[in-house]
Design an enzyme around this catalytic site. Structure first.
Site, mmCIF file in Angstrom:
data_model
loop_
_atom_site.group_PDB
_atom_site.id
_atom_site.type_symbol
_atom_site.label_atom_id
_atom_site.label_comp_id
_atom_site.label_asym_id
_atom_site.label_seq_id
_atom_site.Cartn_x
_atom_site.Cartn_y
_atom_site.Cartn_z
ATOM 1 N N THR A 100 0.864 -1.182 0.000
ATOM 2 C CA THR A 100 0.000 0.000 0.000
ATOM 3 C C THR A 100 0.899 1.230 0.000
ATOM 4 O O THR A 100 1.655 1.452 0.955
ATOM 5 C CB THR A 100 -0.909 0.011 1.232
ATOM 6 O OG1 THR A 100 -1.692 -1.188 1.234
ATOM 7 C CG2 THR A 100 -1.834 1.223 1.213
ATOM 8 N N LYS A 176 -6.889 1.028 -3.517
ATOM 9 C CA LYS A 176 -6.472 0.439 -2.237
ATOM 10 C C LYS A 176 -6.490 1.482 -1.127
ATOM 11 O O LYS A 176 -6.906 1.199 0.010
ATOM 12 C CB LYS A 176 -5.077 -0.169 -2.367
ATOM 13 C CG LYS A 176 -4.526 -0.762 -1.053
ATOM 14 C CD LYS A 176 -5.406 -1.879 -0.518
ATOM 15 C CE LYS A 176 -5.016 -2.336 0.889
ATOM 16 N NZ LYS A 176 -3.723 -2.994 0.970
ATOM 17 N N LYS A 244 0.307 4.341 9.091
ATOM 18 C CA LYS A 244 0.851 4.575 7.749
ATOM 19 C C LYS A 244 -0.253 4.747 6.716
ATOM 20 O O LYS A 244 -0.264 5.726 5.944
ATOM 21 C CB LYS A 244 1.748 3.402 7.330
ATOM 22 C CG LYS A 244 2.210 3.456 5.862
ATOM 23 C CD LYS A 244 3.019 2.240 5.478
ATOM 24 C CE LYS A 244 2.210 0.996 5.242
ATOM 25 N NZ LYS A 244 1.515 0.989 3.919
#
Length: 303
Positions: A100, A176, A244
């Site tokens: 990702t 995503k 993150k």
């Protein structure tokens, strides 16, 4: 002839993906920074490579399943005195990136690899370790048609759903990122709901039973609050993953000055959990930031 496949990163997701490829009969090379993990995997089929360059030189398709963009850069181009795989890969080989990451970074990586004669698929993944192991996960992909021509069957061997979202890198990563927005917000909301129930003295198991059979349920509530009930914070996906990923969500939106109030709040919750000492615990440990509640305890072992 079937291509030779290389897979880098035998963690919760990568290990399952490698097993899916092995079941499908592909000649498989693996690498992990934990050499013993790679060797253990290869005992049941496949070959453990000692270096990234060795893997790159032997493979037609290289699949990277590492944590973030920085690790992907290291895998490809090396770090310090350790060489990466890109320089050793044959022209026309395909690099499949499953992390990702910032979509703009992914788009730039496609161009960088094209300069080396390599093809690229932007292919972040979702579904969790169990679905990765069974070949039932989801891949959100984008890339050039010639890259798909060389690796589409390989992608289908690892995932039940392989979505083609564009003919250039970046589109897969954008989708995503949006998925992670929902996942992070849903986990944070699930934790808040369970915490309120505990604060009000509701039996946690009864609350879980009712919610999972009612309109307020979500996949994340059902999955993650089961971890809370079991008092098992073994990290299948850690708190810091959502520090993150929600950070990437906010970075993407900030560039176009697009407001994301729920994402911002969820990000703060995960950062609070991280700084409180729960960074490496399962992301359901975000519930530990709520004061004045008594969380379920693990059952004591019989004496």
């Amino acid at each position: 002839m079937n291509p030779i496949i290389g897979l880098i990163g035998l963690g919760a997701m990568g290990g399952g993906m490698a097993r899916s490829l092995r079941r499908a009969g592909y000649a498989l090379r693996v690498f992990d920074v934990r050499a013993d993990v790679a060797q253990a995997f290869a005992q049941d089929g496949g070959t453990a490579c000692a270096t990234l360059a060795e893997l790159g030189a032997q493979c037609d398709i290289v699949i990277s399943v590492v944590v973030n963009a920085a690790q992907t850069e290291s895998v490809l181009f090396g770090s310090g005195e350790v060489a990466g795989c890109a320089a050793a890969m044959k022209p026309g080989s395909v690099f499949v990136m499953c992390s990702t990451v910032d979509p703009n970074w992914s788009a730039a990586l496609e161009q960088r690899l094209a300069g080396l004669g390599l093809l690229y698929i932007d292919a972040p993944i979702s579904g969790g370790a169990a679905k990765a192991a069974s070949g039932d996960m989801t891949m959100m992909t984008s890339g050039k048609p010639e890259a798909y021509d060389r690796c589409e069957a390989v992608l289908n061997a690892m995932a039940a759903k392989v979505y083609k979202l564009g003919d250039r890198a970046g589109a897969g990563s954008k989708v995503k990122i949006i998925n992670q927005l929902l996942a992070g917000v849903h986990i944070a909301a699930a934790a808040e709901a369970m915490a309120l129930g505990l604060r009000e003295g509701v039996d946690a198991a009864a609350l879980y039973e009712v919610i999972t059979h009612s309109a307020g349920n979500s996949w994340m509530f059902e999955n993650r609050m089961a971890h809370v009930l079991a008092a098992d914070y073994t990290p299948l996906s850690a708190v810091d993953i959502f520090v993150k990923d929600l950070g990437l969500v906010l970075d993407l939106a900030r560039a176009s000055k697009f407001p994301l109030p729920l994402s911002s709040t969820a990000h703060q919750m995960f950062m609070q959990a991280s700084t409180a000492g729960f960074a490496k615990e399962d992301d359901s440990a975000v519930i530990k930031i709520f004061p004045g509640i008594e969380l379920p305890q693990a059952p004591k072992a019989a004496e």
